[in-house]
Enzyme design. Structure first.
Site, PDB file in Angstrom:
ATOM      1  N   HIS A 100      -6.542  -1.028   9.940  1.00  0.00           N
ATOM      2  CA  HIS A 100      -7.450  -0.198   9.214  1.00  0.00           C
ATOM      3  C   HIS A 100      -7.263   1.320   9.598  1.00  0.00           C
ATOM      4  O   HIS A 100      -7.480   1.978   8.619  1.00  0.00           O
ATOM      5  CB  HIS A 100      -8.807  -0.694   9.039  1.00  0.00           C
ATOM      6  CG  HIS A 100      -8.857  -1.971   7.886  1.00  0.00           C
ATOM      7  ND1 HIS A 100      -9.001  -3.252   8.507  1.00  0.00           N
ATOM      8  CD2 HIS A 100      -8.466  -2.217   6.713  1.00  0.00           C
ATOM      9  CE1 HIS A 100      -8.943  -3.983   7.658  1.00  0.00           C
ATOM     10  NE2 HIS A 100      -8.731  -3.312   6.380  1.00  0.00           N
ATOM     11  N   GLU A 145      -4.552 -12.369  -1.057  1.00  0.00           N
ATOM     12  CA  GLU A 145      -4.244 -12.017   0.167  1.00  0.00           C
ATOM     13  C   GLU A 145      -3.982 -13.244   1.537  1.00  0.00           C
ATOM     14  O   GLU A 145      -4.082 -12.899   2.641  1.00  0.00           O
ATOM     15  CB  GLU A 145      -5.006 -10.696   0.870  1.00  0.00           C
ATOM     16  CG  GLU A 145      -6.509 -10.742   0.465  1.00  0.00           C
ATOM     17  CD  GLU A 145      -7.236  -9.488   0.868  1.00  0.00           C
ATOM     18  OE1 GLU A 145      -6.620  -8.755   1.262  1.00  0.00           O
ATOM     19  OE2 GLU A 145      -8.518  -9.536   0.597  1.00  0.00           O
ATOM     20  N   ASP A 205      -3.178  -8.052   4.395  1.00  0.00           N
ATOM     21  CA  ASP A 205      -3.659  -9.448   4.981  1.00  0.00           C
ATOM     22  C   ASP A 205      -2.559 -10.511   4.710  1.00  0.00           C
ATOM     23  O   ASP A 205      -2.675 -11.587   5.491  1.00  0.00           O
ATOM     24  CB  ASP A 205      -5.199  -9.695   4.425  1.00  0.00           C
ATOM     25  CG  ASP A 205      -6.165  -8.873   5.001  1.00  0.00           C
ATOM     26  OD1 ASP A 205      -6.170  -8.788   6.340  1.00  0.00           O
ATOM     27  OD2 ASP A 205      -6.928  -8.311   4.200  1.00  0.00           O
ATOM     28  N   ARG A 216      -2.924  -8.074  12.410  1.00  0.00           N
ATOM     29  CA  ARG A 216      -2.348  -6.746  11.747  1.00  0.00           C
ATOM     30  C   ARG A 216      -2.866  -5.819  12.859  1.00  0.00           C
ATOM     31  O   ARG A 216      -2.138  -4.590  12.538  1.00  0.00           O
ATOM     32  CB  ARG A 216      -3.224  -6.687  10.214  1.00  0.00           C
ATOM     33  CG  ARG A 216      -4.446  -6.326  10.396  1.00  0.00           C
ATOM     34  CD  ARG A 216      -5.016  -6.431   8.953  1.00  0.00           C
ATOM     35  NE  ARG A 216      -5.079  -5.290   8.193  1.00  0.00           N
ATOM     36  CZ  ARG A 216      -5.548  -5.279   7.040  1.00  0.00           C
ATOM     37  NH1 ARG A 216      -5.916  -5.988   6.370  1.00  0.00           N
ATOM     38  NH2 ARG A 216      -5.582  -3.925   6.347  1.00  0.00           N
ATOM     39  N   CYS A 230      -1.592  -3.813  -3.791  1.00  0.00           N
ATOM     40  CA  CYS A 230      -2.233  -2.744  -3.624  1.00  0.00           C
ATOM     41  C   CYS A 230      -2.398  -2.934  -1.879  1.00  0.00           C
ATOM     42  O   CYS A 230      -2.682  -1.808  -1.109  1.00  0.00           O
ATOM     43  CB  CYS A 230      -3.637  -2.789  -3.701  1.00  0.00           C
ATOM     44  SG  CYS A 230      -4.510  -4.093  -3.180  1.00  0.00           S
TER      45      CYS A 230
HETATM   46  C1  PEP Z   1      -4.687  -5.982   1.858  1.00  0.00           C
HETATM   47  O1  PEP Z   1      -5.098  -6.777   2.708  1.00  0.00           O
HETATM   48  O2  PEP Z   1      -3.558  -5.586   1.579  1.00  0.00           O
HETATM   49  C2  PEP Z   1      -5.759  -4.859   1.353  1.00  0.00           C
HETATM   50  C3  PEP Z   1      -5.084  -3.823   0.547  1.00  0.00           C
HETATM   51  O3  PEP Z   1      -6.765  -4.893   1.717  1.00  0.00           O
HETATM   52  P1  PEP Z   1      -7.240  -4.131   3.151  1.00  0.00           P
HETATM   53  O4  PEP Z   1      -6.212  -3.336   3.734  1.00  0.00           O
HETATM   54  O5  PEP Z   1      -8.532  -3.462   3.018  1.00  0.00           O
HETATM   55  O6  PEP Z   1      -7.589  -5.435   3.936  1.00  0.00           O
HETATM   56 MG    MG Z   2      -7.255  -7.228   2.838  1.00  0.00          MG
END
Ligand code: PEP
Ligand code: MG
Length: 751
Positions: A410, A643, A667, A677, A713
């Site tokens: 993140h 995800e 995810d 991740r 996304c």
């Molecule tokens: C993802 O998991 O790809 C996503 C867009 O959500 P986040 O990165 O906020 O977990």
């Molecule tokens: Mg996510």
């Protein structure tokens, strides 16, 4: 004649060692038995087989047992409990091959079992005197074992942390002293005490142990020393490339997040027990924060939180009626001062680790806000929490270089969202770069150069110029729709986490906000935002985007984004725990308030809502039922993130309940590849282009057909090379960091 028993994980290896030893006895007979492997090819050791081998080898003069690693020692100890005359058996700590050769020669020449065992112990002596420099083991029964420190920077915090971590796992009290400088003995279970050994490269440490697993523990120290306590040469290099995490070139002076001095409130102690509870809770918070970063870089920090010596000092101070902040601050200051007193500058520098942990705990204890970097330039840090990353100002931070982290952590996503070039996983050596050193870094390639020469700097600047030209070209067309060469219109949206990001999205020509991470409103505060507060912010985001559609993702708390006011229960695997929609369904009152706010905004402006981390249709139905309770809003589109691999596989089940799917490849990739991740050690497993992930995306596209729109996304959507593949899987909307919108639109136009 003394018998020998070879205990080894591998049967062929044991036989070969025996053959080698037999060669050395020049034809004289030997009584050697092998207890090795579970069968011809399976590695393992078996106590019963060892006890039988001992019985077979013992002709009345006793037996010397030679073992290889780890459980071989445990199995041999267990076997001792099964033999009739254990006093006639010596378990030798000698290395298997050298020990066996020396023991075989002695046994064949008629030595008694003590002489044979001594010979085995000294089996390394020849090699030692021959090789001198990297020899790490000497066994001298009177003084205990000695090891040599071969690490370039000595036994500094990270190797020391490794040593302490491993030794704590044994049921033994192990002590060390620096024989070269003549220090006194210190417990190997205390990082702070180990650091006071001031052990530099080539220093000799004495090791002794007592307790049930003393032999194994001392042997482990020997093995660790030989392996430089887990440090590799690469870590000693001045610079190693990391992974590109946010494109762009950054140059500027190195800077760090500066923590201002913390004023300790002058509040009296509420009694030792209460103060200890306060401190314990702050220590637990920091432990969790460190665990969430999953970086070995913080091992030393984590160990300090549990350091017996440090905590004993804290307890003593609390008992003298000091308040928790004062006691913690004074005890850590004492520990840091002990590092300051060391002669080696590298080890002296480790006082910084102690001071950093000290501040972190004080901040948790006093509930102080997250510190931000003070100055302009390239930020160097071990890792960033999402809150720290969110606080970065792109006007002042030319780039970010993290020792740890991965591109889908993140923290990395937040740098990308803010358009700040970033490199992750650059290794701990970047933390040694002095403040103010000129840094040149490339967030696409992962290159980081400290103090670049003029030609290198010129090359970075030329590349930056090329990127600017490409970007300017893309920007001139950014506001226009993106249509493929085959005439398919693709919406390119932005992923945003604040009103400011929404402005950047509009400036970069985003067609919509494809993902609004609403958690930014909920994190790093002491209570949840009210409905009115949420409405105001969601509305401001829609306005900043000129009324374009905004996709509000409901709160994705949990895992690495815990809420201070609703901390998750202690979870062994937070990424597999109560996060996303699971968290919201577990806290229905807060969820209902968020849905109410979303519905209210959706009555004024185009809004989509989507739920994160959906796994089952039951969860989705429960979320939809709560949304219905929150009221109607014409035009509100409802979707879910895909995800979780199970959700991708059962996409067809969800189709009747949604208007769109938004694939969260960050995810989805970590769950599909079982590779967390944020884990810098797994950089090679963070590619959303992995064929297994691609199959799941394809599957979602097929299940959706024409009935449900498929968006992506996750960070993969911003990878220009991935765009054609995603479109071929039926994806019709991409949502990326605001700064990437123009380039992704260009990639669509070329597809
Ligand atoms: C993802 O998991 O790809 C996503 C867009 O959500 P986040 O990165 O906020 O977990
Ligand atoms: Mg996510």
């Amino acid at each position: 004649m003394v018998g020998l028993v070879v205990v080894c994980h591998s049967r062929p290896l044991a036989r070969a060692a025996v053959a080698l030893a037999s060669e050395m006895t020049q034809g004289r007979p030997l009584a050697v038995e092998v207890a090795a492997g579970l069968d011809e090819t399976t590695f393992g050791t078996d106590a019963v087989a060892i006890s039988e081998a001992i019985a077979a080898a013992d002709s009345g003069d006793g037996v010397v047992v030679l073992m290889d690693l780890g459980s071989a020692v445990l199995s041999a100890e267990l076997a001792l409990e099964m033999v009739d005359e254990p006093s006639r058996v010596v378990l030798s700590p000698a290395p298997l091959v050298e020990g066996l050769v020396a023991a075989a020669v002695a046994a064949a020449s008629g030595a008694d079992r003590h002489e044979v065992a001594d010979e085995a112990r000294n089996g390394l002596a020849g090699k030692q005197s021959h090789l001198e420099q990297d020899v790490t083991v000497e066994q001298t029964p009177a003084d205990g074992t000695t090891v040599k420190v071969i690490n370039k920077h000595g036994l500094h915090a990270r190797p020391a942390a490794r040593l302490v971590t491993e030794i704590r796992a044994f049921d033994a009290r192990v002590e060390l002293r620096n024989a070269t400088t003549g220090t006194s003995w210190v417990p190997a279970s205390s990082l702070t005490r180990v650091a006071t050994l001031g052990a530099l490269q080539n220093h000799i440490l004495e090791v002794r142990g007592e307790g049930r697993e003393a032999i194994e523990a001392v042997n482990r120290v020997v093995a660790l020393a030989a392996a430089a306590f887990g440090e590799t040469d690469a870590e000693d290099a001045d610079h190693t490339p990391g992974g590109g995490a946010s494109p762009g070139i950054g140059t500027g002076p190195a800077l760090r997040i500066r923590e201002g001095a913390i004023d300790l409130p002058d509040v009296p102690s509420q009694g030792p027990a209460t103060e200890w509870r306060r401190l314990e809770s702050a220590l637990a918070d920091v432990r969790q924060e460190i665990a969430r970063l999953h970086s070995p870089i913080f091992d030393a920090h984590r160990l300090l939180l549990d350091d017996d010596d440090l905590l004993a000092d804290v307890h003593a101070r609390l008992d003298r009626n000091e308040a928790a902040p004062q006691a913690w601050s004074a005890a850590t200051a004492r520990t840091a001062a002990a590092f300051d007193d060391l002669t080696d500058p590298y080890l002296r520098g480790r006082a910084a680790d102690v001071r950093a942990v000290s501040q972190q705990v004080l901040r948790a204890l006093l509930k102080l806000p997250t510190p931000a970097p003070d100055g302009d330039g390239v930020l160097l840090a071990a890792d960033l929490t999402p809150a720290e990353a969110a606080a970065l100002d792109p006007e002042r931070i030319a780039g970010v270089v993290l020792a740890a982290g991965s591109p889908t952590s993140h923290a990395a996503i937040l740098t990308r969202t803010r358009g700040i070039p970033a490199v992750v996983g650059a290794g701990p050596q970047i933390l040694q770069i002095p403040d103010g050193t000129l840094i040149a870094m490339d967030g696409s390639t992962g290159e980081v150069v400290a103090d670049p020469s003029e030609p290198v700097l010129a090359a970075f600047r030329a590349r930056a110029q090329q990127q600017r030209v490409r970007r300017t070209e893309a920007l001139t067309r950014a506001a226009a729709p993106a249509v493929t060469t085959g005439g398919v219109p693709i919406e390119v949206g932005a992923n945003i986490g604040s009103v400011e990001d929404a402005r950047a999205a509009a400036a970069n020509g985003a067609d919509l906000a494809g993902l609004v991470r609403t958690e930014f409103l909920f994190l790093d505060r002491d209570e949840a935002p009210t409905v009115d507060e949420q409405v105001a912010v969601y509305r401001a985001i829609a306005e900043a985007l000129g009324g374009r559609r905004i996709t509000l993702r409901t709160l994705d708390a949990g895992s690495d984004k815990p809420l201070r006011y609703l901390p998750p229960p202690a979870e062994a695997n937070p990424f597999l725990g109560v996060r996303g929609l699971r968290h919201s369904l577990a806290h229905p009152a807060m969820f209902a308030e968020q849905l109410t706010a979303i519905v209210r905004v959706a009555r004024e402006t185009p809004v989509s809502v989507m739920f994160p981390m959906v796994t089952t249709a039951d969860e989705l139905r429960a979320a939809r039922a709560m949304l219905a309770e929150a009221g109607d809003a014409p035009g509100l589109q409802v979707g879910m993130m895909v995800e979780v691999p199970a959700a991708a596989l059962r996409a067809a089940e969800f189709v009747p309940y949604v208007d769109f799917f938004s694939i969260g490849t960050n995810d989805l990739t970590q769950y599909t590849l079982a590779a967390e991740r944020g884990n810098a050690a797994l950089l090679s497993l963070t590619s959303g282009l992995d064929p297994a992930v691609a199959q799941l995306i394809d599957h979602v596209g097929r299940a959706a057909g024409d009935r449900v729109l498929v968006a992506v996304c996750g960070e993969l959507a911003g990878d220009e090379a991935a765009v054609p593949k995603l479109l071929a899987s039926g994806v019709r909307e991409l949502s990326v960091a605001p700064g990437l919108v123009p380039l992704v639109k260009q990639a669509v136009r070329a597809a």
